[in-house]
Scaffold this active site. Sequence first.
Site, PDB file in Angstrom:
ATOM      1  N   TYR A 441      -3.154  -8.359  -8.214  1.00 18.50           N
ATOM      2  CA  TYR A 441      -3.002  -7.076  -7.507  1.00 18.50           C
ATOM      3  C   TYR A 441      -3.618  -5.907  -8.270  1.00 18.50           C
ATOM      4  CZ  TYR A 441       1.661  -6.668  -9.968  1.00 18.50           C
ATOM      5  OH  TYR A 441       2.694  -6.614 -10.865  1.00 18.50           O
ATOM      6  N   GLU A 442      -3.622  -4.756  -7.618  1.00 20.96           N
ATOM      7  CA  GLU A 442      -4.317  -3.560  -8.123  1.00 20.96           C
ATOM      8  C   GLU A 442      -5.814  -3.817  -8.316  1.00 20.96           C
ATOM      9  OE1 GLU A 442      -3.133  -0.673  -8.239  1.00 20.96           O
ATOM     10  OE2 GLU A 442      -0.998  -1.083  -8.019  1.00 20.96           O
TER      11      GLU A 442
END
Length: 595
Positions: A441-442
């Site tokens: 993620y990110e």
Amino acid sequence: MADYKAPLRDIRFVLNEVFEADKLWQSLPGLDGAIDAETADAMLEEAGKITSQTIAPLNRSGDEEGAKWDNGVVTTPAGFKQAYSTYAEGGWVGLGGNPEFGGLGMPKTLGVQVEEMVYGANNSFALYPALTAGCCLALDAHGSEELKQAYLPNLYAGTWAGTMCLTEPHCGTDLGIIRTKAVPQADGSYAVTGTKIFITGGEHDLTDNIIHLVLAKLPDAPAGPKGISLFLVPKFLVNADGSLGERNPVSCGSIEHKMGIKASATCVMNFDGAQGYLIGEVNKGLNAMFTMMNYERLSIGIQGIGCSEASYQSAVAYARDRIQSRAPTGAQQPEKAADPIIVHPDVRRMLLTIKAMTEGSRAFSTYVGSQLDISKYADDAEIKKKGEDLVALLTPVAKAFFTDVGLENCVHGQQVFGGHGYVREWGQEQLVRDVRIAQIYEGTNGIQALDLMGRKTVANNGAFVNVFIQEVRDFISENSDQALAEFVEPLAKAIDNLEQLTGVVIDRSKTNANEIGAASVEYLHVFGYTAYAYMWAKMAKAANARLNDDSDGFYLAKIGTGRFFVKRLLPRIHSLSESVRAGSESLYELDAAQF
């Protein structure tokens, strides 16, 4: 599983002795004397207590219970709400926040230490305040005065929480094709409609209100990423007097059932004409969101450090206690049936790998934090510009390398336990599961590598990389004495290699665009190991200066760990560099049907 203890001794070494943070803080006019060494030390001590004593004990129970969804209502595991209240009451949610609106205004060099402790104690818990802090950054940087006055004080206080809503079922990396719409209303607000997925903390019971930052497009927006705007959409509308009003049509359709971070509610969020307010300019939403993303990507990188530290603490305790076989050189504890496994070379290899890479990561996160502080608070234009360039360059390295290393470290920690590492009671399997998401993620680590290689290196013909290389070479020239030769000489070779490798990719990319993506992951890792070599040279210098005051052997251990990094881990750059030099041709020999 050993109880997590905040690594305050090493944190203080990095912050005070390696980077001399107090001198940095006093040199930055924008900080306006907000922090000094004594205050920072007291805050670190308190952070160590709350993470070790209040948050860490909820880690395993939170994983086992998980967040629960029932008809749109999300409940966090037992103890989370009380722990969050305690954390918020201590001011930790607003640690780096703008003092004008109730934040503590602390520098990022201090903030990264606290973030590491929270992640090390409990990954799932850490994500709730982390997303709130990021939401505050974007709002403070781009929101109107009215929005900041209305929302920031409660966000900093932790009575409200924040999210960021980017991803949709059909798009993640390619945000230009989002479908969420924002229709202008007569009162100046917008009606926001759409579905967002993978929203961390999208719904929970920790706070009175949840403030969503939502990417959406106006009806007449241009196609692609240039048509994205950013909106603030509260769960409950806020009245003119600051009290909570009626429920906004924002709902949680479900939560994900995940491999790890099970106590963190990962939500599907539905916006059904929800009232929202524009943040920043129309069609400039990505610019506003990326203010948040730079800090969030560093924070997620630090998740890898926190997990590594927790895994190491547990693995070392186990290796000192577990007896199996005799040392290769003969019995070390003949009074026992066998020696503790820490005598065995392979166990030492794994433990030293975790230790060297975790301590290198901690130093590098502090270094990146210092550049964020310089870019934010310096008043000298040249110094500020250098800080900004280094932040742009190093953010993808920090996010991807910390988390790639974090998984490797946690797997090593699990391996030290043998079969016991695979069962729940020892805690190592949870760390492996929890840390895995940080690479995804990110912005996946492949995307981070592409950002580093494409936007931050090739696009400016290596300008940002040259800033970093020059700084390292200045350090080398200033520290060429024999005492540091075993660290400085390998660093000099590594930085030469990085410069040459950068030139190779830039040159090849002029005739073949595939070279950028083909080189990106290995290049990022070469950069990471080279940057850690710089960190270890700096740490060795600081430790060397204190050897006459080494009553507990800390500084000797530091130099010994750095020596292991230089001799056993830094050479990885050679195979990685050969992969980069091999080019992109072999990636495209097969047609899609041949895979």
